[in-house]
Design a protein around this motif. Structure first.
Motif, PDB file in Angstrom:
ATOM      1  N   LYS A  28       0.827  -1.199   0.000  1.00  0.00           N
ATOM      2  CA  LYS A  28       0.000   0.000   0.000  1.00  0.00           C
ATOM      3  C   LYS A  28       0.866   1.256   0.000  1.00  0.00           C
ATOM      4  O   LYS A  28       0.522   2.256  -0.623  1.00  0.00           O
ATOM      5  CB  LYS A  28      -0.914  -0.001   1.237  1.00  0.00           C
ATOM      6  CG  LYS A  28      -2.032  -1.010   1.134  1.00  0.00           C
ATOM      7  CD  LYS A  28      -3.043  -0.835   2.221  1.00  0.00           C
ATOM      8  CE  LYS A  28      -2.493  -1.257   3.557  1.00  0.00           C
ATOM      9  NZ  LYS A  28      -3.438  -1.061   4.650  1.00  0.00           N
TER      10      LYS A  28
ATOM     11  N   THR B 112       2.430   3.448  -3.106  1.00  0.00           N
ATOM     12  CA  THR B 112       1.762   4.539  -3.801  1.00  0.00           C
ATOM     13  C   THR B 112       2.451   5.880  -3.547  1.00  0.00           C
ATOM     14  O   THR B 112       2.289   6.797  -4.324  1.00  0.00           O
ATOM     15  CB  THR B 112       0.305   4.660  -3.337  1.00  0.00           C
ATOM     16  OG1 THR B 112       0.290   4.650  -1.916  1.00  0.00           O
ATOM     17  CG2 THR B 112      -0.531   3.522  -3.846  1.00  0.00           C
ATOM     18  N   LEU B 113       3.216   5.965  -2.446  1.00  0.00           N
ATOM     19  CA  LEU B 113       3.835   7.245  -2.109  1.00  0.00           C
ATOM     20  C   LEU B 113       4.898   7.663  -3.116  1.00  0.00           C
ATOM     21  O   LEU B 113       5.283   8.823  -3.143  1.00  0.00           O
ATOM     22  CB  LEU B 113       4.481   7.189  -0.719  1.00  0.00           C
ATOM     23  CG  LEU B 113       3.598   6.812   0.448  1.00  0.00           C
ATOM     24  CD1 LEU B 113       4.275   7.205   1.738  1.00  0.00           C
ATOM     25  CD2 LEU B 113       2.276   7.504   0.358  1.00  0.00           C
TER      26      LEU B 113
ATOM     27  N   LEU C  36       4.657   8.279  -5.988  1.00  0.00           N
ATOM     28  CA  LEU C  36       4.189   9.282  -6.946  1.00  0.00           C
ATOM     29  C   LEU C  36       4.551  10.690  -6.488  1.00  0.00           C
ATOM     30  O   LEU C  36       4.641  11.605  -7.301  1.00  0.00           O
ATOM     31  CB  LEU C  36       2.682   9.134  -7.204  1.00  0.00           C
ATOM     32  CG  LEU C  36       1.652   9.748  -6.269  1.00  0.00           C
ATOM     33  CD1 LEU C  36       1.299  11.151  -6.700  1.00  0.00           C
ATOM     34  CD2 LEU C  36       0.411   8.914  -6.283  1.00  0.00           C
ATOM     35  N   ILE C  37       4.793  10.843  -5.168  1.00  0.00           N
ATOM     36  CA  ILE C  37       5.148  12.166  -4.662  1.00  0.00           C
ATOM     37  C   ILE C  37       6.545  12.572  -5.136  1.00  0.00           C
ATOM     38  O   ILE C  37       6.817  13.754  -5.317  1.00  0.00           O
ATOM     39  CB  ILE C  37       5.021  12.180  -3.123  1.00  0.00           C
ATOM     40  CG1 ILE C  37       3.540  12.103  -2.765  1.00  0.00           C
ATOM     41  CG2 ILE C  37       5.638  13.422  -2.524  1.00  0.00           C
ATOM     42  CD1 ILE C  37       3.254  11.911  -1.324  1.00  0.00           C
TER      43      ILE C  37
ATOM     44  N   LEU D 280      -1.306   4.213  -8.919  1.00  0.00           N
ATOM     45  CA  LEU D 280      -2.082   5.391  -8.542  1.00  0.00           C
ATOM     46  C   LEU D 280      -1.584   6.620  -9.298  1.00  0.00           C
ATOM     47  O   LEU D 280      -2.372   7.451  -9.744  1.00  0.00           O
ATOM     48  CB  LEU D 280      -1.986   5.621  -7.030  1.00  0.00           C
ATOM     49  CG  LEU D 280      -2.742   6.805  -6.466  1.00  0.00           C
ATOM     50  CD1 LEU D 280      -4.211   6.718  -6.798  1.00  0.00           C
ATOM     51  CD2 LEU D 280      -2.556   6.900  -4.966  1.00  0.00           C
TER      52      LEU D 280
ATOM     53  N   GLN E 186      -3.645   9.292 -11.680  1.00  0.00           N
ATOM     54  CA  GLN E 186      -3.601  10.739 -11.475  1.00  0.00           C
ATOM     55  C   GLN E 186      -3.221  11.438 -12.773  1.00  0.00           C
ATOM     56  O   GLN E 186      -3.790  12.454 -13.141  1.00  0.00           O
ATOM     57  CB  GLN E 186      -2.549  11.110 -10.416  1.00  0.00           C
ATOM     58  CG  GLN E 186      -2.959  10.992  -8.989  1.00  0.00           C
ATOM     59  CD  GLN E 186      -4.044  11.957  -8.591  1.00  0.00           C
ATOM     60  OE1 GLN E 186      -5.219  11.679  -8.766  1.00  0.00           O
ATOM     61  NE2 GLN E 186      -3.687  13.102  -8.038  1.00  0.00           N
TER      62      GLN E 186
ATOM     63  N   ALA F  70     -12.291  11.401 -12.418  1.00  0.00           N
ATOM     64  CA  ALA F  70     -11.452  11.014 -11.288  1.00  0.00           C
ATOM     65  C   ALA F  70     -12.056   9.839 -10.527  1.00  0.00           C
ATOM     66  O   ALA F  70     -11.352   8.900 -10.170  1.00  0.00           O
ATOM     67  CB  ALA F  70     -11.248  12.200 -10.365  1.00  0.00           C
ATOM     68  N   VAL F  71     -13.368   9.884 -10.311  1.00  0.00           N
ATOM     69  CA  VAL F  71     -13.992   8.860  -9.469  1.00  0.00           C
ATOM     70  C   VAL F  71     -13.797   7.475 -10.082  1.00  0.00           C
ATOM     71  O   VAL F  71     -13.405   6.532  -9.401  1.00  0.00           O
ATOM     72  CB  VAL F  71     -15.495   9.163  -9.279  1.00  0.00           C
ATOM     73  CG1 VAL F  71     -16.127   8.114  -8.403  1.00  0.00           C
ATOM     74  CG2 VAL F  71     -15.662  10.523  -8.661  1.00  0.00           C
TER      75      VAL F  71
ATOM     76  N   TYR G  31     -10.209   6.328  -9.580  1.00  0.00           N
ATOM     77  CA  TYR G  31      -9.906   5.932  -8.204  1.00  0.00           C
ATOM     78  C   TYR G  31     -10.586   4.615  -7.849  1.00  0.00           C
ATOM     79  O   TYR G  31      -9.999   3.776  -7.165  1.00  0.00           O
ATOM     80  CB  TYR G  31     -10.343   7.029  -7.228  1.00  0.00           C
ATOM     81  CG  TYR G  31      -9.531   8.289  -7.343  1.00  0.00           C
ATOM     82  CD1 TYR G  31      -8.166   8.227  -7.635  1.00  0.00           C
ATOM     83  CD2 TYR G  31     -10.104   9.536  -7.174  1.00  0.00           C
ATOM     84  CE1 TYR G  31      -7.432   9.375  -7.756  1.00  0.00           C
ATOM     85  CE2 TYR G  31      -9.364  10.684  -7.289  1.00  0.00           C
ATOM     86  CZ  TYR G  31      -8.022  10.605  -7.581  1.00  0.00           C
ATOM     87  OH  TYR G  31      -7.282  11.732  -7.702  1.00  0.00           O
TER      88      TYR G  31
ATOM     89  N   VAL H  91      -8.553   1.755  -9.403  1.00  0.00           N
ATOM     90  CA  VAL H  91      -7.289   1.499  -8.705  1.00  0.00           C
ATOM     91  C   VAL H  91      -7.559   0.921  -7.315  1.00  0.00           C
ATOM     92  O   VAL H  91      -6.887  -0.014  -6.874  1.00  0.00           O
ATOM     93  CB  VAL H  91      -6.459   2.793  -8.609  1.00  0.00           C
ATOM     94  CG1 VAL H  91      -5.216   2.577  -7.775  1.00  0.00           C
ATOM     95  CG2 VAL H  91      -6.079   3.255  -9.991  1.00  0.00           C
ATOM     96  N   ALA H  92      -8.588   1.487  -6.643  1.00  0.00           N
ATOM     97  CA  ALA H  92      -8.922   0.987  -5.304  1.00  0.00           C
ATOM     98  C   ALA H  92      -9.296  -0.487  -5.380  1.00  0.00           C
ATOM     99  O   ALA H  92      -8.857  -1.293  -4.552  1.00  0.00           O
ATOM    100  CB  ALA H  92     -10.062   1.798  -4.711  1.00  0.00           C
TER     101      ALA H  92
ATOM    102  N   PHE I  98      -6.031  -2.552  -5.818  1.00  0.00           N
ATOM    103  CA  PHE I  98      -5.286  -2.694  -4.569  1.00  0.00           C
ATOM    104  C   PHE I  98      -6.045  -3.582  -3.594  1.00  0.00           C
ATOM    105  O   PHE I  98      -5.454  -4.397  -2.888  1.00  0.00           O
ATOM    106  CB  PHE I  98      -5.055  -1.317  -3.929  1.00  0.00           C
ATOM    107  CG  PHE I  98      -3.810  -0.652  -4.417  1.00  0.00           C
ATOM    108  CD1 PHE I  98      -2.575  -1.092  -3.995  1.00  0.00           C
ATOM    109  CD2 PHE I  98      -3.868   0.405  -5.302  1.00  0.00           C
ATOM    110  CE1 PHE I  98      -1.420  -0.490  -4.436  1.00  0.00           C
ATOM    111  CE2 PHE I  98      -2.718   1.010  -5.757  1.00  0.00           C
ATOM    112  CZ  PHE I  98      -1.498   0.565  -5.330  1.00  0.00           C
ATOM    113  N   TRP I  99      -7.360  -3.382  -3.572  1.00  0.00           N
ATOM    114  CA  TRP I  99      -8.155  -4.122  -2.592  1.00  0.00           C
ATOM    115  C   TRP I  99      -8.040  -5.620  -2.822  1.00  0.00           C
ATOM    116  O   TRP I  99      -7.864  -6.385  -1.872  1.00  0.00           O
ATOM    117  CB  TRP I  99      -9.615  -3.671  -2.661  1.00  0.00           C
ATOM    118  CG  TRP I  99     -10.415  -4.223  -1.538  1.00  0.00           C
ATOM    119  CD1 TRP I  99     -10.503  -3.704  -0.275  1.00  0.00           C
ATOM    120  CD2 TRP I  99     -11.187  -5.417  -1.552  1.00  0.00           C
ATOM    121  NE1 TRP I  99     -11.301  -4.502   0.484  1.00  0.00           N
ATOM    122  CE2 TRP I  99     -11.737  -5.562  -0.260  1.00  0.00           C
ATOM    123  CE3 TRP I  99     -11.487  -6.373  -2.510  1.00  0.00           C
ATOM    124  CZ2 TRP I  99     -12.560  -6.615   0.091  1.00  0.00           C
ATOM    125  CZ3 TRP I  99     -12.302  -7.435  -2.167  1.00  0.00           C
ATOM    126  CH2 TRP I  99     -12.834  -7.546  -0.873  1.00  0.00           C
TER     127      TRP I  99
ATOM    128  N   CYS J  26      -4.585  -6.774  -1.590  1.00  0.00           N
ATOM    129  CA  CYS J  26      -4.375  -6.699  -0.140  1.00  0.00           C
ATOM    130  C   CYS J  26      -5.316  -7.633   0.603  1.00  0.00           C
ATOM    131  O   CYS J  26      -4.910  -8.305   1.555  1.00  0.00           O
ATOM    132  CB  CYS J  26      -4.572  -5.273   0.354  1.00  0.00           C
ATOM    133  SG  CYS J  26      -3.381  -4.148  -0.318  1.00  0.00           S
TER     134      CYS J  26
END
Lengths: 396, 369
Positions: B306, B309-310, B312-313, B320, B324, B336-337, B340, B343-344, B347-348, B351
């Motif tokens: 999870k 995803t960071l 991307l910063i 993710l 974006q 956008a919805v 998301y 992608v959610a 990931f779901w 995980c």
């Protein structure tokens, strides 16, 4: 007569390279030397690189004028303020969103954790669905969802959603009335503090009396009365020295009132709902860890369900809950750094982002940022350890 | 129905069925939904909540949704526009990896799955060798497949990597590399040598006390400063090093938990047999300790997965990040919805599957009382 000869047989001394003590010493010197060499190599490279790129070093930059503005400031800040001031603003914003997140995540997490244990099939399964969905989706994605998909789609200030004509939600944020304190207002918080002190004294007295005589005193209801009554009395005496400054639509934007920026709303919402799903599981595990025999024993002693929960189950469950809860609080605080992705002005965005871009002093700034998070982590875990110790089982 | 009362001889009364209100659907509903007045209120409230949430979501995601087409005009905008996902699907999966070279990624996926399947077959005989291959041989093969430049494969630069593929690369490299480092750190933390112990404690607590973002920032702005002049790190490699250090610290704590759970007698017995430290650890303690903490390792992996995803910063376009990026495409604004949600869901599935697997393992490995 045979002569007995005694030969003291000393155990054969191992050679130095096989002696565990010397080996340990040698190994440690080796490791320490390696670490120091690596550190020196990195520091040397960094110094050379900094010199080559003409980047200043040292912490003098904290005094320099920042020259950028920040969208949410809890303390006075303007473009003329220094980088040090910007750091403080970012730090306070981080602490604000962490505190809000911890507060709501705890409440929501406890509610959902208890709901998960409900005998009601529907309630318990709804709680399970909530937990399984929320904790298996990355937090950053949830923050993006709330920010870009939900809060970016709310209307412009002209057509804001309003509640009682005093709360307005629009793309600029959540507007609410701001309190205006008038003369004599200090009496109300003073009354509140006096009330709290009075309650503590009352609770101690009631506890001592119950220990002595067995008579109970309705502490809860009296406290509630004191807590509401005293400040109300103070307010009546001083003639309600509080008025509200309502937000008003002037032109294209609202004037007056307080505004909560949408970034804070999205971040706090995502942090608390995400962490609540973990806290719910912790709470559930904690409560199931208290064996059923405890409840049955309490019932057979004649305790009613309320006191059973309050006096028997919860104190024991808390012992199991607190340590993992602490690490969830720490996670929440660290996760608040995801603020940078939606431009909430926390310490990472303001300091490790903007200030770093402007000054280029990567080493100092990253070190300060890491030190801040380490300190916050230590503070939270110190507090929770103290609380844990207070709650821990006192064994004879 | 007859109301007549019948008399029975003592002891010969036939067994009566339980009251209708306590068995079957009615009984279940009464017991589980309407046991007390509070339960009734809660059930009604929950039903209302379900009514409020579920039908609109189904209406939006399935009934009103648009599935076919290639442009945004194909979407009526009443429900979800899954056309958007269709159009961007390749980028979401592989980033900007060249079209002609996608077989390389797919081959690696197939190889991974094919090699991993025997691990899940109970009683399969060469599990150790397959495990060893997955830990050492596979990463080397995958590296040459993905990067190319040798064996006649075209070189694909890492900025072209992206989507779910990049997410998997970061997560798998992070976990595979952090395991050995984590084991060493955990052993160091439990060592009797004060210098080694304090270095390990400092290292672990430092990385565990700071957020992954600051680690990634550090790796992207400070690593270039650490290197001698002229040495240039790839952006992805820097992120990988950051992720590795970070997850190694967490892994160390998981492994330490396992080491602490091994009874002292095991250590003493190994020492009494005259085994050296590394033999004792490698042959006696670690096999038991690692088996104990497999669920913990899987949980760490879920967290790491999870957390990828960071990246991307710091400007890498993972799963993710790619969505974006797609959302900022002027032809496809306002979806956008859908992005998301897709992608959610991705990931779901990963995980949730892993967490179920770890729960299953916990049950299977719980060989105690």
């Amino acid at each position: 007569m045979a002569v007995e000869t005694k030969i003291a047989v000393a155990p054969a001394k191992p050679p130095v390279w096989n002696d565990p003590r010397y080996r340990a010493l040698f190994f440690q010197v080796l490791v320490l030397g390696g670490v120091i060499l690596l550190g020196a190599y990195l520091v040397g490279n960094t110094m050379a690189n900094l010199e080559r790129q003409g980047i200043a070093s040292g912490f003098g930059f904290l005094e320099t004028t920042a020259g950028f503005s920040i969208s949410q400031t809890l303390v006075e800040y303007s473009e003329e303020s220094s980088y040090g001031r910007a750091f403080l603003v970012g730090l306070l914003n981080t602490m604000l969103v962490s505190a809000i997140g911890i507060f709501f995540a705890t409440i929501l997490g406890f509610i959902i954790g208890v709901a998960r244990l409900s005998r009601n099939w529907l309630i318990s399964n709804l709680a399970a669905v909530y937990i399984e969905i929320l904790r298996n989706i990355p937090l950053l994605l949830q923050i993006f969802f709330w920010y870009f998909a939900v809060l970016r789609n709310v209307p412009s200030p002209k057509n804001s959603h309003s509640l009682f004509d005093s709360f307005f939600l629009n793309i600029r944020g959540l507007y609410s009335p701001a309190p205006v304190f008038e003369a004599g207002f200090w009496l109300i918080p003073a009354a509140l503090v006096a009330g709290i002190v009075g309650i503590v004294v009352l609770a101690r007295w009631a506890h001592a009396r119950q220990e002595r005589t067995g008579e109970q005193f309705p502490v809860f209801w009296t406290s509630l009365g004191i807590l509401i009554g005293l400040p109300l009395l103070a307010a009546v005496v001083t003639g309600f020295p509080l008025s509200w400054n309502y937000p008003e639509l002037k032109g294209f934007n609202f004037v007056g009132g307080m505004v909560v920026i949408p970034e804070l709303v999205a971040l706090a919402l995502a942090l608390s709902t995400y962490t609540a799903s973990f806290i719910a599981e912790i709470v559930r595990a904690g409560i199931t860890a208290v064996s059923h025999g405890q409840t049955e024993a309490a019932y057979s002693l004649g305790l009613r369900p309320g006191p059973t929960l309050r006096l028997v189950v919860i104190p024991q469950a808390l012992r199991v809950i607190i340590p993992p809860l602490t690490s969830q609080y720490l996670n929440l605080m660290k996760n608040s750094s995801l603020a940078a992705a939606i431009a909430y002005p926390d310490i990472v965005l303001v300091f490790a982002g903007t200030v770093l871009m402007q000054t280029g002093q990567a080493v100092e700034i990253i070190s300060i940022t890491m030190a801040v998070y380490l300190t916050l982590s230590l503070l939270i875990s110190a507090f929770m350890n103290w609380y844990n110790k207070k709650m821990a089982l006192v064994e004879r | 129905m007859t109301d007549e009362t019948r008399s029975h001889d003592p002891g010969s009364h036939p067994d009566l069925p339980p009251p209708a209100s306590t068995v079957g659907v009615v009984g279940w509903v009464r017991q589980n939904l309407f046991a007390t007045p509070l339960d009734v209120a809660l059930t009604v409230l929950a039903l209302y909540l379900v009514y409020l949430l579920v039908p609109p979501v189904i209406q939006w995601a399935f009934i009103d949704a648009d599935w076919v087409g290639d442009t945004r005009d194909a979407c009526s905008r009443e429900g979800a526009c899954w056309v958007y996902i269709r159009v961007w699907f390749k980028q979401l999966m592989y980033g900007r990896y060249p079209d002609g070279e996608l077989w390389r990624i797919n081959t690696a996926y197939v190889l991974l799955v094919a090699a991993a399947i025997p691990l899940f077959i109970p009683g399969f005989r060469w599990k150790q060798w397959i495990g060893l291959f997955l830990l050492i041989g596979y990463p080397i093969i995958a590296f040459f497949l993905f990067v190319g430049d040798t064996f006649g494969l075209e070189h694909v630069e890492t900025p072209l990597w992206g989507g779910l593929f990049l997410t998997l690369v970061i997560a798998l490299v992070g976990i595979v590399a952090s395991l050995p480092i984590g084991v060493v750190l955990a052993l160091g933390r439990r060592s009797k040598m004060p210098v080694v112990r304090s270095i390990c404690v400092a290292f672990i607590e430092l990385w565990r006390g700071v957020p992954l973002i600051t680690v990634l920032f550090m790796s992207s702005v400070m690593f270039p400063l650490f290197m001698p002049e002229g040495v240039n790190f790839d952006k992805l490699l820097r992120a990988l090093v950051g992720v590795m250090l970070f997850s190694a610290a967490y892994m160390a704590e998981v492994v330490r938990g396992g080491l602490q759970a091994i009874p002292k007698g095991q250590y003493e017995a190994a020492e009494a047999l005259g085994l050296s430290f590394w033999k004792m650890m490698g042959l006696i303690v670690l096999p038991q300790a690692l088996k104990l903490v497999i669920p913990g390792i899987v949980n760490t992996f879920i967290g790491l997965f999870k957390d990828t995803t960071l990246v991307l910063i710091i400007g890498l376009f993972d799963f993710l990040g790619m969505v974006q990026l797609a959302g900022t495409n002027p032809d496809w604004l306002g979806f956008a919805v859908e992005g998301y949600v897709f992608v959610a869901a991705g990931f779901w599935v990963f995980c949730f599957g892993m967490s179920r697997y770890s729960q299953h393992l916990e049950k299977k490995l719980h060989t105690g009382h």
